[in-house]
Each structure stands twice: as C-alpha cells, then as structure tokens.
Motif scaffolding. Sequence first.
Motif, PDB file in Angstrom:
ATOM      1  N   TYR A  66       0.844  -1.215   0.000  1.00  0.00           N
ATOM      2  CA  TYR A  66       0.000   0.000   0.000  1.00  0.00           C
ATOM      3  C   TYR A  66       0.872   1.255   0.000  1.00  0.00           C
ATOM      4  N   ARG A  67       2.029   1.173   0.694  1.00  0.00           N
ATOM      5  CA  ARG A  67       2.949   2.318   0.672  1.00  0.00           C
ATOM      6  C   ARG A  67       3.449   2.559  -0.748  1.00  0.00           C
ATOM      7  N   ALA A  68       3.768   1.475  -1.456  1.00  0.00           N
ATOM      8  CA  ALA A  68       4.237   1.605  -2.845  1.00  0.00           C
ATOM      9  C   ALA A  68       3.150   2.230  -3.714  1.00  0.00           C
ATOM     10  N   LEU A  69       1.908   1.783  -3.512  1.00  0.00           N
ATOM     11  CA  LEU A  69       0.781   2.353  -4.257  1.00  0.00           C
ATOM     12  C   LEU A  69       0.663   3.851  -3.984  1.00  0.00           C
ATOM     13  N   LYS A  70       0.700   4.200  -2.707  1.00  0.00           N
ATOM     14  CA  LYS A  70       0.544   5.611  -2.322  1.00  0.00           C
ATOM     15  C   LYS A  70       1.648   6.456  -2.946  1.00  0.00           C
ATOM     16  N   THR A  71       2.866   5.925  -2.932  1.00  0.00           N
ATOM     17  CA  THR A  71       4.002   6.668  -3.490  1.00  0.00           C
ATOM     18  C   THR A  71       3.819   6.896  -4.981  1.00  0.00           C
ATOM     19  N   ILE A  72       3.383   5.865  -5.699  1.00  0.00           N
ATOM     20  CA  ILE A  72       3.201   6.011  -7.156  1.00  0.00           C
ATOM     21  C   ILE A  72       2.136   7.072  -7.448  1.00  0.00           C
ATOM     22  N   ILE A  73       1.053   7.032  -6.691  1.00  0.00           N
ATOM     23  CA  ILE A  73      -0.023   8.027  -6.902  1.00  0.00           C
ATOM     24  C   ILE A  73       0.497   9.432  -6.588  1.00  0.00           C
ATOM     25  N   GLU A  74       1.225   9.551  -5.491  1.00  0.00           N
ATOM     26  CA  GLU A  74       1.726  10.876  -5.103  1.00  0.00           C
ATOM     27  C   GLU A  74       2.752  11.389  -6.112  1.00  0.00           C
ATOM     28  N   GLU A  75       3.605  10.491  -6.589  1.00  0.00           N
ATOM     29  CA  GLU A  75       4.643  10.929  -7.541  1.00  0.00           C
ATOM     30  C   GLU A  75       4.027  11.397  -8.862  1.00  0.00           C
ATOM     31  N   ALA A  76       2.878  10.823  -9.221  1.00  0.00           N
ATOM     32  CA  ALA A  76       2.226  11.245 -10.473  1.00  0.00           C
ATOM     33  C   ALA A  76       1.694  12.670 -10.352  1.00  0.00           C
ATOM     34  N   ALA A  77       1.392  13.088  -9.111  1.00  0.00           N
ATOM     35  CA  ALA A  77       0.994  14.477  -8.815  1.00  0.00           C
ATOM     36  C   ALA A  77      -0.090  14.987  -9.769  1.00  0.00           C
ATOM     37  N   LEU A  78      -1.111  14.187  -9.990  1.00  0.00           N
ATOM     38  CA  LEU A  78      -2.183  14.592 -10.907  1.00  0.00           C
ATOM     39  C   LEU A  78      -3.113  15.624 -10.272  1.00  0.00           C
ATOM     40  N   GLY A  79      -3.167  15.609  -8.942  1.00  0.00           N
ATOM     41  CA  GLY A  79      -4.083  16.525  -8.269  1.00  0.00           C
ATOM     42  C   GLY A  79      -5.545  16.145  -8.465  1.00  0.00           C
ATOM     43  N   ILE A  80      -5.795  14.887  -8.793  1.00  0.00           N
ATOM     44  CA  ILE A  80      -7.167  14.384  -9.006  1.00  0.00           C
ATOM     45  C   ILE A  80      -7.473  13.402  -7.869  1.00  0.00           C
ATOM     46  N   PRO A  81      -8.608  13.563  -7.192  1.00  0.00           N
ATOM     47  CA  PRO A  81      -8.884  12.624  -6.097  1.00  0.00           C
ATOM     48  C   PRO A  81      -9.011  11.177  -6.588  1.00  0.00           C
ATOM     49  N   VAL A  82      -8.420  10.265  -5.822  1.00  0.00           N
ATOM     50  CA  VAL A  82      -8.529   8.830  -6.119  1.00  0.00           C
ATOM     51  C   VAL A  82      -9.463   8.220  -5.075  1.00  0.00           C
ATOM     52  N   ILE A  83     -10.477   7.534  -5.545  1.00  0.00           N
ATOM     53  CA  ILE A  83     -11.462   6.913  -4.657  1.00  0.00           C
ATOM     54  C   ILE A  83     -11.203   5.410  -4.671  1.00  0.00           C
ATOM     55  N   TYR A  84     -10.819   4.875  -3.515  1.00  0.00           N
ATOM     56  CA  TYR A  84     -10.394   3.479  -3.439  1.00  0.00           C
ATOM     57  C   TYR A  84     -11.519   2.573  -2.942  1.00  0.00           C
ATOM     58  N   ALA A  85     -11.529   1.355  -3.498  1.00  0.00           N
ATOM     59  CA  ALA A  85     -12.332   0.263  -2.937  1.00  0.00           C
ATOM     60  C   ALA A  85     -11.377  -0.891  -2.641  1.00  0.00           C
ATOM     61  N   LEU A  86     -11.795  -1.801  -1.778  1.00  0.00           N
ATOM     62  CA  LEU A  86     -10.965  -2.963  -1.469  1.00  0.00           C
ATOM     63  C   LEU A  86     -11.522  -4.209  -2.151  1.00  0.00           C
ATOM     64  N   GLY A  87     -10.603  -5.098  -2.570  1.00  0.00           N
ATOM     65  CA  GLY A  87     -10.982  -6.354  -3.213  1.00  0.00           C
ATOM     66  C   GLY A  87     -10.481  -7.552  -2.431  1.00  0.00           C
ATOM     67  N   ASN A  88     -10.661  -8.741  -3.007  1.00  0.00           N
ATOM     68  CA  ASN A  88     -10.311  -9.962  -2.278  1.00  0.00           C
ATOM     69  C   ASN A  88      -8.805 -10.142  -2.114  1.00  0.00           C
ATOM     70  N   HIS A  89      -7.991  -9.457  -2.907  1.00  0.00           N
ATOM     71  CA  HIS A  89      -6.531  -9.522  -2.702  1.00  0.00           C
ATOM     72  C   HIS A  89      -6.062  -8.506  -1.671  1.00  0.00           C
ATOM     73  N   ASP A  90      -6.930  -7.633  -1.236  1.00  0.00           N
ATOM     74  CA  ASP A  90      -6.537  -6.598  -0.272  1.00  0.00           C
ATOM     75  C   ASP A  90      -6.647  -7.116   1.155  1.00  0.00           C
ATOM     76  N   ALA A  91      -6.080  -6.341   2.065  1.00  0.00           N
ATOM     77  CA  ALA A  91      -6.215  -6.637   3.495  1.00  0.00           C
ATOM     78  C   ALA A  91      -6.518  -5.317   4.193  1.00  0.00           C
ATOM     79  N   ARG A  92      -7.628  -5.307   4.924  1.00  0.00           N
ATOM     80  CA  ARG A  92      -8.027  -4.054   5.588  1.00  0.00           C
ATOM     81  C   ARG A  92      -6.931  -3.522   6.500  1.00  0.00           C
ATOM     82  N   GLU A  93      -6.249  -4.450   7.198  1.00  0.00           N
ATOM     83  CA  GLU A  93      -5.222  -4.016   8.156  1.00  0.00           C
ATOM     84  C   GLU A  93      -4.106  -3.265   7.434  1.00  0.00           C
ATOM     85  N   GLY A  94      -3.634  -3.860   6.334  1.00  0.00           N
ATOM     86  CA  GLY A  94      -2.554  -3.227   5.574  1.00  0.00           C
ATOM     87  C   GLY A  94      -2.993  -1.886   5.013  1.00  0.00           C
ATOM     88  N   PHE A  95      -4.204  -1.851   4.471  1.00  0.00           N
ATOM     89  CA  PHE A  95      -4.724  -0.606   3.897  1.00  0.00           C
ATOM     90  C   PHE A  95      -4.853   0.465   4.982  1.00  0.00           C
TER      91      PHE A  95
END
Length: 288
Positions: A66-95
């Motif tokens: 999730y840290r890697a994901l956050k970094t990639i989104i931040e580095e792109a610096a689009l300034g557009i809100p990202v709305i996340y959902a969780l799937g079966n490969h995700d883990a609430r704790e990690g998120f």
Amino acid sequence: MPDQHLTFVHMTDLHVNAPGMEDDMLFNDTSATLRRTLAEIARMEERPAFIIASGDLTNHGEPESYRALKTIIEEAALGIPVIYALGNHDAREGFAEVFAELHDDPSKPFDHDRIIDGLHVIVLESAVPGEIGGYWEQGQIDWLKSRLADQPELPKLLVMHHAPNLDPEVTDMEWESLSVAATEELRATIAGANVVGILSGHIHLDRVSNWYGVPVIVGIGHHAGTDAVALPGEFNMLDATGFAFCTLRPSGLTVTYVQHPQTREVRHRLDMNEILAHIAAQKANAAE
Ligand SMILES: [Fe+2]
C-alpha cells in the motif's frame, strides 16, 4: 444528473507489490502499469473529476505494498482525487495502516461515499477475508439504504470489487461475482433509486452488462487479462491490461476503454478443477 457531462476514470485490479518483492503469482510489472495509466490520464484532453480504483489495490495486502501504491499516486501528482475500494486480494489491516486518513478501523468494511460535481459516489467493500467471491457483511445493506436515501435527487454511482451475479443457475461460479444472495439483496435495495452505473473489477475482463436497467462496468485491470474466448475448462491469464474513462451525460453513462500495449500471450494457466475444488471445500467448511 450533471447539466452537461462529467468525466471520471475507472481503473481496477492494480495488484501493486512492494518494490523487490518476490511473487510467483504476479504476471506483470503492475507498478509500471499503474504509472502508465496515470501518464495516460495526465494527457487526457478533459481532466477527469476523480479516479476510481475498484479493488485488488495490492496483490497480497501488506502495508509495504500500500505504501508503494501511495508513493506512485503521489509521484504522479495529478491533483485528481482517487477513490479506493478494497478487493479480495486486499487486506483491511494493511490498507488502514497506510491510508489511516481514509479508514482507521479494520474491523469494519471500508464503505464510504462522497459527492463530487453533483454525482454521489458510493463505495462498498464486497470482499470478505478468506473468500474469493463477494458477500455483504451485516449492516452494509442498511448503510447502502441510508446513502441512497441521502439526497435522492442526485445520481448515484456504485463501486464494488465484485459485480452482481448474472447467472444464478450456475452454482459453482459464484466466486466470479457477488454471491447470488448478495446480488438479490443489492437488486432489492437499489430498485427505484437513480443508480447510473456500477463499477467493478475482479474478473480481469472488459465487460459491460445491462443488469435490470443498470449498466455494470467491469475493467480488465492492471494485472493479467482473462482470456474471454478460452475453451471450456481453460482459464488463461493473458498479457492484456488497460483502464477506462467514463462520461456521465444527462442521457446516461458512456465508458471508453483504453488498452495498454499488449501481446495477449498466456502468462499463466489456472486449473479450473483446482479452483472448483477450492470453492467446494470452502462451501463444505461454511456448512459445518
Ligand atoms: Fe484482481
């Protein structure tokens, strides 16, 4: 309904891993694929109002991913809100560890809503820990009812990793979708509401369905596309990825799919018998 039109992006099944992580079950450089999608979004003529990421944000749910994901989104610096959902490969704790500002209680499903430019976006977590298919936990349908009743004049866009089940008579395929029961609960709940679309992922396929009058949009995602024309019993995961942008007009929803360069080579073959045996074992456990 927006007066003219509203454009937003749908990306799904990002399956990001932390840099350097060894993973036999990752068949594509998903971090590079995410960067490619973000670069494409940056050059869109009409700037999207928001970006939906409809689950399987990471391949295994560790905080580092999730840290890697956050970094990639931040580095792109689009300034557009990202709305996340969780799937079966995700883990609430990690998120929740990395995105605590969005969800700080991993004991609860990550359900949330937001109004952007006159569109009410309602996100439900359809994944249940340890399961491949989608289900609702207690309280989620009541929460959805309350959200649909809030400003009912506004169009509602639903986001859930698992799309509704389309073939309730095929009893061994519930792992591909919301369960039959969860699908029926959803259908009864949204009947009569102004739902302009449902955005989903999970099956790694570009697919559009008219589900009781509601467009259900599934994206191929960023990992490995499903071979839609495989022979019976074959389940091939291909070199095929992409995203979509959506335009909501007074007349309804349009989805435009954007493919990344792809060879459609088979990256992995899943054994259907193994999948079905796994599902049967899960059902047997649940029945005990
Ligand atoms: Fe996925």
